[in-house]
Write a protein that holds these residues in place. Structure first.
Motif, mmCIF file in Angstrom:
data_model
loop_
_atom_site.group_PDB
_atom_site.id
_atom_site.type_symbol
_atom_site.label_atom_id
_atom_site.label_comp_id
_atom_site.label_asym_id
_atom_site.label_seq_id
_atom_site.Cartn_x
_atom_site.Cartn_y
_atom_site.Cartn_z
ATOM 1 N N PRO A 28 36.776 37.447 49.670
ATOM 2 C CA PRO A 28 36.007 37.406 48.783
ATOM 3 C C PRO A 28 35.706 38.552 48.151
ATOM 4 N N VAL A 29 35.508 38.179 46.617
ATOM 5 C CA VAL A 29 35.371 39.421 45.549
ATOM 6 C C VAL A 29 34.195 39.056 44.571
ATOM 7 N N ALA A 30 33.486 40.153 44.243
ATOM 8 C CA ALA A 30 32.286 39.980 43.256
ATOM 9 C C ALA A 30 32.780 39.776 41.904
ATOM 10 N N ASP A 31 33.896 40.306 41.489
ATOM 11 C CA ASP A 31 34.396 40.454 39.761
ATOM 12 C C ASP A 31 35.829 39.752 39.755
ATOM 13 N N VAL A 32 36.178 38.615 39.581
ATOM 14 C CA VAL A 32 37.421 38.063 39.785
ATOM 15 C C VAL A 32 38.285 38.563 38.880
ATOM 16 N N ASP A 33 38.005 39.139 37.547
ATOM 17 C CA ASP A 33 38.903 39.917 36.565
ATOM 18 C C ASP A 33 39.135 41.320 37.250
ATOM 19 N N PRO A 81 31.438 39.342 49.325
ATOM 20 C CA PRO A 81 32.506 40.302 48.972
ATOM 21 C C PRO A 81 32.581 41.473 49.610
ATOM 22 N N GLY A 82 33.924 41.889 49.846
ATOM 23 C CA GLY A 82 34.227 43.035 50.845
ATOM 24 C C GLY A 82 34.267 42.868 52.256
ATOM 25 N N SER A 83 34.058 41.426 52.718
ATOM 26 C CA SER A 83 34.157 41.391 54.064
ATOM 27 C C SER A 83 35.479 40.867 54.582
ATOM 28 N N ALA A 84 36.613 40.881 53.919
ATOM 29 C CA ALA A 84 37.757 40.303 54.399
ATOM 30 C C ALA A 84 38.686 41.904 54.869
ATOM 31 N N GLU A 85 39.450 41.365 55.970
ATOM 32 C CA GLU A 85 40.448 42.423 56.635
ATOM 33 C C GLU A 85 41.966 41.938 56.665
ATOM 34 N N SER A 140 41.492 49.820 50.498
ATOM 35 C CA SER A 140 40.453 48.868 50.378
ATOM 36 C C SER A 140 40.820 48.641 48.794
ATOM 37 N N ASP A 141 40.329 47.089 48.522
ATOM 38 C CA ASP A 141 40.188 46.886 47.092
ATOM 39 C C ASP A 141 38.923 47.340 46.646
ATOM 40 N N PRO A 142 38.675 47.155 45.308
ATOM 41 C CA PRO A 142 37.306 47.463 44.738
ATOM 42 C C PRO A 142 36.117 46.939 45.241
ATOM 43 N N ASP A 143 36.242 45.768 45.986
ATOM 44 C CA ASP A 143 35.203 45.252 46.818
ATOM 45 C C ASP A 143 34.916 45.610 48.078
ATOM 46 N N GLY A 144 35.692 46.470 48.756
ATOM 47 C CA GLY A 144 35.786 46.989 50.001
ATOM 48 C C GLY A 144 36.351 46.104 50.764
ATOM 49 N N ASN A 145 37.258 45.022 50.580
ATOM 50 C CA ASN A 145 38.299 44.195 51.356
ATOM 51 C C ASN A 145 39.194 45.327 51.747
ATOM 52 N N GLY A 146 39.390 45.233 53.287
ATOM 53 C CA GLY A 146 40.114 46.374 53.949
ATOM 54 C C GLY A 146 41.605 45.793 54.247
ATOM 55 N N TRP A 147 42.689 46.752 54.055
ATOM 56 C CA TRP A 147 43.979 46.191 54.084
ATOM 57 C C TRP A 147 44.326 47.305 54.891
#
Length: 159
Positions: A28-33, A81-85, A140-147
């Protein structure tokens, strides 16, 4: 007791007969681009970018060497957005961290986990025994999704 005895006919659980593979993980992301630029900057392959009006867009990318992709977009998920791991398995953790840094992503220092208290505790540095599956780094990606990067140099049997 064998694995088959633990989870097989002895316990009433049927053995799987149909292959099932995880193909796509939703991010889940806030800004697709912005997300598209970030993941492409990591060297992930763009597989699809379909838009069907202002309410729906789906983007699919695949990490190098992976058989599983990620998707994100508009109208794809109601998750925040940002809730995926997710986990990314790498052969060489140092090389993976260096590659991420060269592409502008900030990876954590290497760590391992201990469970002495029954809870997971992150400890600085590699696994002291050098075991596969036991040394990590994260980003993390710019939305905070963690890897989590997990170093695996020798796979367990059956994997």
């Amino acid at each position: 007791m064998s694995t088959q005895e633990q989870g097989g006919a002895q316990s009433g659980v049927k053995e799987p007969t149909v292959d099932m593979k995880i193909e796509v993980h939703i991010i889940p992301v806030a800004d697709v681009d912005r997300a598209l630029r970030f993941y492409q900057s990591l060297g992930w392959r763009l597989d699809a970018d379909f838009e069907a009006g202002p309410e729906f867009r789906i983007v699919q990318l695949t990490p190098p060497g992976s058989q599983c992709s990620i998707i994100f977009g508009r109208g794809v998920t109601s998750a925040a957005p940002g809730s995926a791991e997710g986990y990314l398995v790498v052969f060489d953790l140092d090389k993976a961290r260096a590659d991420l840094a060269s592409r502008g992503a900030e990876a954590s220092e290497i760590f391992h986990k201990v469970y002495d208290t029954g809870a997971e505790v992150r400890v600085d540095g590699r696994d002291p025994d050098g075991r596969s599956y036991a040394s990590y780094a994260s980003f993390s990606d710019p939305d905070g999704n963690g890897w989590v990067l997990q170093e695996v140099q020798e796979r367990l049997p059956g994997r």
